[in-house]
Design a protein around this motif. Sequence first.
Motif, PDB file in Angstrom:
ATOM      1  N   THR A  26       0.840  -1.198   0.000  1.00  0.00           N
ATOM      2  CA  THR A  26       0.000   0.000   0.000  1.00  0.00           C
ATOM      3  C   THR A  26       0.871   1.243   0.000  1.00  0.00           C
ATOM      4  OG1 THR A  26      -0.082  -0.030   2.402  1.00  0.00           O
ATOM      5  CG2 THR A  26      -1.879  -1.140   1.242  1.00  0.00           C
ATOM      6  N   GLY A  27       0.339   2.302  -0.567  1.00  0.00           N
ATOM      7  CA  GLY A  27       1.021   3.585  -0.542  1.00  0.00           C
ATOM      8  C   GLY A  27       2.259   3.660  -1.409  1.00  0.00           C
ATOM      9  N   ASP A  28       2.425   2.752  -2.301  1.00  0.00           N
ATOM     10  CA  ASP A  28       3.622   2.720  -3.122  1.00  0.00           C
ATOM     11  C   ASP A  28       3.353   3.461  -4.431  1.00  0.00           C
ATOM     12  OD1 ASP A  28       5.814  -0.037  -4.064  1.00  0.00           O
ATOM     13  OD2 ASP A  28       5.931   2.088  -4.517  1.00  0.00           O
ATOM     14  N   ASP A  29       4.227   4.381  -4.786  1.00  0.00           N
ATOM     15  CA  ASP A  29       4.073   5.138  -6.037  1.00  0.00           C
ATOM     16  C   ASP A  29       4.065   4.227  -7.257  1.00  0.00           C
ATOM     17  OD1 ASP A  29       3.899   7.530  -4.721  1.00  0.00           O
ATOM     18  OD2 ASP A  29       6.004   8.061  -5.008  1.00  0.00           O
ATOM     19  N   ALA A  30       4.842   3.154  -7.203  1.00  0.00           N
ATOM     20  CA  ALA A  30       4.895   2.232  -8.342  1.00  0.00           C
ATOM     21  C   ALA A  30       3.537   1.576  -8.562  1.00  0.00           C
ATOM     22  CB  ALA A  30       5.969   1.172  -8.118  1.00  0.00           C
ATOM     23  N   ALA A  32       0.584   2.847  -7.705  1.00  0.00           N
ATOM     24  CA  ALA A  32      -0.309   3.885  -8.221  1.00  0.00           C
ATOM     25  C   ALA A  32      -0.056   4.128  -9.705  1.00  0.00           C
ATOM     26  CB  ALA A  32      -0.118   5.174  -7.431  1.00  0.00           C
ATOM     27  N   ARG A  33       1.216   4.163 -10.114  1.00  0.00           N
ATOM     28  CA  ARG A  33       1.547   4.355 -11.530  1.00  0.00           C
ATOM     29  C   ARG A  33       1.034   3.188 -12.365  1.00  0.00           C
ATOM     30  NH1 ARG A  33       6.372   6.121  -9.396  1.00  0.00           N
ATOM     31  NH2 ARG A  33       7.395   4.154  -9.902  1.00  0.00           N
ATOM     32  N   ARG A  34       1.215   1.994 -11.855  1.00  0.00           N
ATOM     33  CA  ARG A  34       0.775   0.799 -12.579  1.00  0.00           C
ATOM     34  C   ARG A  34      -0.750   0.789 -12.745  1.00  0.00           C
ATOM     35  NH1 ARG A  34       1.011  -2.562 -16.492  1.00  0.00           N
ATOM     36  NH2 ARG A  34       0.570  -4.708 -15.998  1.00  0.00           N
ATOM     37  N   LYS A  36      -2.731   3.406 -12.850  1.00  0.00           N
ATOM     38  CA  LYS A  36      -3.053   4.438 -13.851  1.00  0.00           C
ATOM     39  C   LYS A  36      -2.786   3.912 -15.257  1.00  0.00           C
ATOM     40  CE  LYS A  36      -4.405   8.185 -11.746  1.00  0.00           C
ATOM     41  NZ  LYS A  36      -5.753   8.661 -11.925  1.00  0.00           N
TER      42      LYS A  36
END
Length: 159
Positions: A26-30, A32-34, A36
């Motif tokens: 959770t909370g990982d930028d990777a 979130a990018r994936r 999107k």
Amino acid sequence: CESVAPSMARQTRNSWSRWNLAKVVTGDDAVARRLKELERKLRRAEHIALYQEALIITGVSMRRTPVDVTPGGSGGGTLRDSHETSAPQRKGKTVQVDIKVGGPAAEYAAAVHERVIAPSGRPVKHIVGQAKFLESAILEAEKTLGARIAKRLQLNSLA
């Protein structure tokens, strides 16, 4: 930040059932990018599938479009050839593809499409094609369109 869920087990009457819960990130930028990226790919796939189905509807409509084959008639199929299918457009939460008919035949397109009763009161019978050519193609496709788009999304993802 990452959290890991432990393995869990529960006893049943005759055996042990076991669940291995996957690592939860959770909370990982990777991540979130994936997500999107996957959303963009899904939207693109949705547009492609809808466009493919619209092209099929257009083809059915074209085959049903009347062509004047009477002596002295144009016989050129101008109305049939005037079909246009637009690229998909997103409008809010809706994806839209327009099928337009008319173009150079716009002057008489609506009359040919809508006229089912002749001025004599008899049903209109076209030698080639039928009235309501676009409407009938859309109504026929509409019954199973959702399922066909879902299947296309699956097939297109394999390509």
